[in-house]
Scaffold this active site. Structure first.
Site, PDB file in Angstrom:
ATOM      1  N   TYR A 442      -0.935   8.337  -6.697  1.00  0.00           N
ATOM      2  CA  TYR A 442      -0.307   7.032  -6.948  1.00  0.00           C
ATOM      3  C   TYR A 442       1.201   7.053  -6.680  1.00  0.00           C
ATOM      4  O   TYR A 442       1.791   8.094  -6.449  1.00  0.00           O
ATOM      5  CB  TYR A 442      -0.659   6.482  -8.315  1.00  0.00           C
ATOM      6  CG  TYR A 442      -0.194   7.201  -9.557  1.00  0.00           C
ATOM      7  CD1 TYR A 442      -0.644   6.775 -10.799  1.00  0.00           C
ATOM      8  CD2 TYR A 442       0.699   8.267  -9.515  1.00  0.00           C
ATOM      9  CE1 TYR A 442      -0.221   7.380 -11.959  1.00  0.00           C
ATOM     10  CE2 TYR A 442       1.130   8.885 -10.669  1.00  0.00           C
ATOM     11  CZ  TYR A 442       0.668   8.437 -11.893  1.00  0.00           C
ATOM     12  OH  TYR A 442       1.098   9.051 -13.037  1.00  0.00           O
ATOM     13  N   GLU A 443       1.788   5.846  -6.679  1.00  0.00           N
ATOM     14  CA  GLU A 443       3.174   5.623  -6.264  1.00  0.00           C
ATOM     15  C   GLU A 443       3.418   6.072  -4.822  1.00  0.00           C
ATOM     16  O   GLU A 443       4.473   6.586  -4.487  1.00  0.00           O
ATOM     17  CB  GLU A 443       4.164   6.321  -7.217  1.00  0.00           C
ATOM     18  CG  GLU A 443       4.055   5.902  -8.662  1.00  0.00           C
ATOM     19  CD  GLU A 443       4.094   4.394  -8.847  1.00  0.00           C
ATOM     20  OE1 GLU A 443       4.645   3.694  -7.982  1.00  0.00           O
ATOM     21  OE2 GLU A 443       3.545   3.917  -9.857  1.00  0.00           O
ATOM     22  N   GLY A 444       2.434   5.846  -3.989  1.00  0.00           N
ATOM     23  CA  GLY A 444       2.510   6.277  -2.599  1.00  0.00           C
ATOM     24  C   GLY A 444       1.957   7.683  -2.492  1.00  0.00           C
ATOM     25  O   GLY A 444       2.508   8.626  -3.069  1.00  0.00           O
TER      26      GLY A 444
END
Length: 596
Positions: A442-444
């Site tokens: 997550y978060e890229g």
């Protein structure tokens, strides 16, 4: 369920001996009065709170998870979470590094950073609730109107309200240019927002009286793709004229994702049915405004990786010293016992030292970047601010990807130390592995971070940011290159610096002919840069430890041994990574998709 003790000695070493934060902060008028005693006192209190209040809830929170009431769209957090948050708020922890103008304590980010390591070690799932609030605070502080700041910032800083970021949608993933949520302007200056968002951490909960969602959506007639995205403040409850809680806004949790880990945090599907919101950051400038939040989140996820690495290491170490099995290959080390503690075995030590080195390298790295952020925001010299901003931009994707990659390795190794007990839930270690694996996504995803590093942060400016960091490495090498005692650290550092320069040039030249070369090289390339960063910090830490190893403080002996292990056992990965990065795209793209 296991244990957690804040690593205060190593934190103090990094802050006071490696980074000399007290002297650095004296250059910043805003923080000139912050001394070592203040920092140490805050960290000691943070260690007590995280060990005594949060850590006991980590395992139980994972086993219980969050509860979603589909009828009224409410979410109940695991037992004890709400009460722990109340203690957190009453102690003033949310305000630690926030702006005093809105009720914050105004302390340096580098101090808050160390506290957040403790939060993540003790209970990552719980820590994501206030962690996301801090990102919302930073975004509104940077891009909000005076009215928005005065309404939302005091409540976020006090912890009375929490925040989220509502970015992606079921069909989008990382490609936010595809989002479909719509914002219709109203005559009173507000907007009615309709759409569906997924993977919203802390999207709904019972810990605070209001939740401030930052939502990406499109205005009527907006350009296609990412250039047509705007950002809106969408509170769970609207505010009355006097600032008190008003009517419920139609932004609801439709479901909680059933995920592999981080069960104590509510990862929500959020539905907006004409929810009232207010534009922040200007029309079609949503990604620009949201990047403040996203970059804070990426640094935060790196800290999550560090936190899990540290707590996994601590518990695996205790287990390895206590668990007896077999005899040392060189003869009994505990002849009074039926077998030796497993810490006598070479490969158990390799696993423990892997986690120890990755934790200590990450702690130095994250603290350094937090200090650069303090200087970027507060240094009186404009050029220093710009240089620090460039360095933070360069290193942010490395923090997110390299540290979470290493956390996955470290927690897996620590689980292996436990043998069969490692995958049994009651010991707690398998939770860290599950949680650590999510942090890589997550978060890229870490591939996205790698593309960001190589494509945007390095090749887009012809390596200018990388050369600035490389100049620091080169200066250290030149200043210490004649010190024979440091040769075992300086020589590989200098060699890797040269190789990164050559590798960057080679990939850049290939990319001019074929852009796919960037995608093919990006992931191993980021890890090479990550090792350059760790080599730089381990060489500096080794220098300090060599100078103080005869002081009688065994800490320095341990630090020196860890640095030697890093260069002997972990650094050599760079040779393989460089070969992978140089191998080109043909071996990945030659095979037609239908032949897989």
């Amino acid at each position: 369920m296991g244990q957690y003790i804040a690593p205060l000695r190593d934190m103090q070493f990094v802050l006071h001996e490696l980074l000399n934060v007290e002297e650095e902060l004296k250059q910043l008028p805003k923080h000139a009065d912050v001394d070592g005693d203040i920092i140490n006192q805050i960290l000691e209190e943070g260690g007590k709170f995280t060990a005594n209040v949060l850590f006991p809830l980590n395992h139980s929170g994972d086993r219980e998870g969050c509860h979603h009431d589909k009828t009224n769209h409410t979410v109940t957090t695991p037992k004890g979470f709400k009460e722990a948050y109340k203690q957190y708020v009453e102690a003033g922890w949310p305000a630690l590094s926030c702006d005093p103008e809105f009720g914050g304590q105004g302390l340096p980010l580098v101090v808050n950073n160390s506290f957040y390591e403790m939060l993540n070690s003790s209970n990552q799932a719980w820590s994501m609730y206030p962690g996301l609030s801090h990102g919302a605070y930073e975004c509104i502080h940077e891009h909000g109107t005076p009215e928005q700041k005065s309404l939302y910032l005091p409540k976020l800083i006090s912890g009375d309200w929490t925040g989220t970021m509502c970015l992606t949608e079921p069909h989008c993933g990382t490609d936010l240019g595809m989002l479909r949520s719509k914002a219709e302007p109203q005559t009173d200056g507000s907007y009615k927002i309709t759409g569906a968002k997924i993977f919203i951490s802390a999207g709904e909960h019972d810990m605070a009286e209001n939740i401030i969602h930052l939502v990406l959506a499109r205005l009527p007639g907006a350009p296609e793709g990412s250039k047509g995205i705007s950002l809106f403040i969408v509170p769970k409850f609207l505010s009355n004229a006097d600032g008190s809680i008003g009517e419920r806004n139609p932004i609801f949790c439709g479901a909680i994702e059933e995920k592999m880990g981080i069960h104590g945090n509510s990862t929500c599907q959020m539905n907006l049915d004409g929810a009232t919101g207010w534009l922040i950051g200007g029309p079609h400038k949503g990604l620009n405004a949201m990047f403040v939040f996203m970059n804070a989140a990426r640094l935060g996820v790196g800290m999550q990786g560090l936190g899990l690495t540290e707590v996994a290491y601590q518990n695996a170490l205790v287990y390895a010293k206590d668990r007896i099995q077999m005899r040392s290959l060189s003869g009994p080390k505990a002849p009074d016992k039926p077998a030796d503690p497993i810490i006598v075995h070479a490969d158990v030590r390799r696993m423990l030292l892997t986690a120890k080195a990755y934790a200590e390298g990450a702690r130095a790295f994250c603290s350094y970047v937090a200090l650069q952020l303090d200087k970027e925001f507060n240094h009186p010299d404009e050029q220093v601010r710009k240089d620090c901003a460039d360095e933070v931009a360069l290193l942010t994707p490395v923090i997110k990807a390299f540290i979470t990659d290493n956390a996955w390795t470290a927690t897996s190794e620590c689980l292996q130390v436990y043998g069969g007990h490692g995958f049994i839930a009651e010991w707690g270690m398998e939770q860290y592995v599950r949680d650590a694996r999510i942090n890589m996504i997550y978060e890229g995803t870490n591939t996205i971070q790698s593309l960001d590093l190589l494509g945007r942060k390095i090749l887009m400016d012809n390596g200018a940011k990388l050369r600035k960091f490389g100049a620091k490495v080169q200066a250290f090498v030149e200043a210490n290159g004649t010190n024979e005692a440091l040769a075992e650290f300086i020589t590989p550092l200098a060699d890797l610096g040269d190789k990164v320069t050559k590798l960057t040039m080679e990939i850049g030249m290939k990319a001019f002919q074929n852009p796919d070369e960037v995608g093919a090289a990006a992931v191993p390339y980021l890890r090479v840069v990550g090792h350059l960063v760790y080599s730089y910090f381990f060489a500096q830490m080794a220098k300090i430890a060599l100078e103080k190893q005869d002081s009688g403080d065994k800490f320095y002996i341990s630090k020196l041994a860890t640095a030697r292990f890093y260069f002997a056992r972990l650094y050599p990965e760079t040779a393989m990574l460089i070969r992978q990065a140089r191998s080109g795209s043909a071996n990945l793209l030659a095979l037609e998709a239908d032949l897989f």
